[in-house]
Scaffold this motif. Structure first.
Motif, short mmCIF file in Angstrom:
data_model
loop_
_atom_site.label_atom_id
_atom_site.label_comp_id
_atom_site.label_asym_id
_atom_site.label_seq_id
_atom_site.Cartn_x
_atom_site.Cartn_y
_atom_site.Cartn_z
N VAL A 16 0.74 -1.37 0.03
CA VAL A 16 0.13 -0.04 0.29
C VAL A 16 0.93 1.17 -0.26
O VAL A 16 0.70 2.37 -0.74
CB VAL A 16 -0.61 0.00 0.85
CG1 VAL A 16 -1.68 1.33 0.86
CG2 VAL A 16 -1.30 -1.19 0.79
N ILE A 17 1.72 1.45 0.71
CA ILE A 17 2.65 2.56 0.88
C ILE A 17 3.35 2.75 0.06
O ILE A 17 3.63 3.65 -0.27
CB ILE A 17 3.18 3.07 2.86
CG1 ILE A 17 1.24 3.24 3.61
CG2 ILE A 17 4.13 4.10 3.03
CD1 ILE A 17 2.26 2.86 4.91
N TYR A 18 3.87 1.90 0.67
CA TYR A 18 5.43 1.94 -0.84
C TYR A 18 4.01 2.34 -2.68
O TYR A 18 5.28 3.47 -3.40
CB TYR A 18 5.91 0.85 -1.29
CG TYR A 18 7.05 0.50 -2.07
CD1 TYR A 18 8.32 1.84 -2.15
CD2 TYR A 18 6.39 -0.26 -3.34
CE1 TYR A 18 9.13 1.99 -3.32
CE2 TYR A 18 8.31 -0.20 -4.20
CZ TYR A 18 9.37 0.93 -4.35
OH TYR A 18 9.96 0.51 -5.06
N PRO A 19 4.14 1.16 -3.70
CA PRO A 19 3.24 2.05 -4.29
C PRO A 19 2.45 3.49 -4.15
O PRO A 19 3.18 3.82 -4.89
CB PRO A 19 1.88 1.00 -4.72
CG PRO A 19 2.55 -0.08 -3.84
CD PRO A 19 2.99 0.21 -2.68
N LEU A 20 1.68 3.79 -3.26
CA LEU A 20 1.16 5.31 -2.86
C LEU A 20 2.89 6.11 -2.65
O LEU A 20 2.01 6.96 -3.87
CB LEU A 20 0.67 5.57 -1.67
CG LEU A 20 -0.09 6.88 -1.50
CD1 LEU A 20 -1.07 7.13 -2.89
CD2 LEU A 20 -0.67 6.71 -0.16
N VAL A 21 3.76 5.78 -1.84
CA VAL A 21 4.45 7.30 -2.64
C VAL A 21 4.97 6.91 -3.95
O VAL A 21 5.73 8.20 -4.12
CB VAL A 21 5.75 6.25 -1.43
CG1 VAL A 21 7.38 7.21 -1.50
CG2 VAL A 21 5.37 7.00 -0.02
N LYS A 22 5.35 5.98 -4.52
CA LYS A 22 6.43 5.90 -5.39
C LYS A 22 4.77 6.86 -6.47
O LYS A 22 5.37 7.75 -7.44
CB LYS A 22 6.21 5.03 -6.60
CG LYS A 22 7.39 3.78 -5.82
CD LYS A 22 7.14 2.52 -6.87
CE LYS A 22 7.60 2.61 -8.00
NZ LYS A 22 7.89 0.72 -8.07
N GLN A 23 3.47 6.69 -6.25
CA GLN A 23 3.07 7.47 -7.28
C GLN A 23 3.13 8.30 -7.35
O GLN A 23 2.54 9.58 -8.05
CB GLN A 23 1.06 6.81 -7.34
CG GLN A 23 0.30 7.35 -8.52
CD GLN A 23 0.77 6.86 -9.86
OE1 GLN A 23 1.18 5.44 -9.92
NE2 GLN A 23 0.71 7.34 -10.55
N ILE A 24 3.13 9.77 -6.08
CA ILE A 24 3.02 10.27 -5.99
C ILE A 24 4.34 10.88 -6.57
O ILE A 24 4.22 12.58 -6.96
CB ILE A 24 3.34 11.23 -4.21
CG1 ILE A 24 1.78 10.54 -3.50
CG2 ILE A 24 3.31 12.31 -3.41
CD1 ILE A 24 1.62 10.29 -2.20
#
Length: 276
Positions: free
Chosen positions: A79-87
């Motif tokens: 969850v967090i890792y893909p979200l940070v990459k997208q940001i």
């Protein structure tokens, strides 16, 4: 060949063009992009057996059994890792995947002469995604791609794999472009070839069980009787299998469809005037 994509800078191979549409200027495409990467797409049909309810249920069940620290690590990974990459990608601090392969212009496909489009697909019918016959089918698709791409004399020009979004229909589709129908027939009916062995196995063993379905369609395309348009896309489809050329005009589909007939007429006129 260098893995950089020259079309990022709008470079084309000049041929002293006098064509107002620039259709005789070929945009170079690196050879590595013409390889159909099977990768994880072979496992995508398994997701047709999994619904969002399954995923939620697995998450809730895992939260009851696993330690809090493990749940935290898994949450970060999924969850967090893909979200940070997208940001980071949103603010252009991280490039989008395969962004250097995008042809940042409008272009069309050019394939002089007749050609053939061959579609072949499959879908699982049984309840078990790990059924051996369906796994064997996945291996057959992989072997088929390797066999085609390793033989430059077969008449196969290129193709790509797609996963369908409609679970009721085909779940895996392989689009192929061939130089002519005779080459396609020669490859599919080659004794002990990958396709021949796969079809033989299906007819003798898997057909009656019906655990998966297969289909194909073949289209003969006469010289010039096609048109295509791509904008801000990586090389794909017919343009990837054959040649990509710049398209400088808007709403030009009719002219693209008539391109070859006009070229042939111009060639006839030129030859006629040359003999006078």
């Amino acid at each position: 060949m260098d893995n950089s994509c020259p079309f990022e800078n709008g470079k084309v191979n000049e041929k002293n063009s006098t064509n107002e549409n620039n259709w005789d200027k070929i945009i170079p495409i690196p050879a590595y992009l013409k390889k159909a990467k099977y990768g994880l797409i072979g496992y995508m049909p398994m997701f047709f057996f999994i619904s969002p309810y399954h995923l939620v249920g697995i998450g809730l069940f895992a939260s009851l059994l696993l330690p809090t620290i493990v749940i935290g690590i898994l949450s970060f990974i999924f969850v967090i890792y893909p979200l940070v990459k997208q940001i980071l990608r949103y603010f252009n601090w991280l490039p989008m995947p395969h962004s250097t392969e995008i042809l940042r212009t409008t272009y069309s496909a050019r394939c002089d002469g007749d050609f053939v489009v061959f579609l072949i697909g499959s879908r699982p019918n049984g309840p078990n995604p790990f059924e051996k016959s369906f796994i064997d089918l996945k291996s057959a698709f992989q072997s088929m791609i390797k066999d085609l791409e390793s033989d430059s004399t077969s008449g196969y020009m290129g193709g790509d794999l797609y996963v369908g979004a409609n679970e009721r229909k085909s779940s895996v589709l392989y689009v192929q472009y061939w130089r002519n129908y005779e080459s396609l027939q020669g490859w599919t009916h080659k004794k002990m070839g990958v396709h021949f062995k796969s079809v033989t196995q299906y007819m003798n063993k898997d057909r009656s069980a019906g655990l998966y379905g297969i289909w194909h369609e073949t289209y003969k395309v006469r010289d010039g009787e096609y048109e295509s348009i791509y904008e801000n896309m990586p090389p794909i489809g017919l343009a990837l299998a054959t040649s990509a050329v710049p398209e400088t005009k808007k709403n030009n589909g009719q002219n693209r469809m008539q391109r070859r007939s006009k070229e042939k007429q111009a060639e006839v006129t030129k030859n006629t005037s040359g003999t006078d």
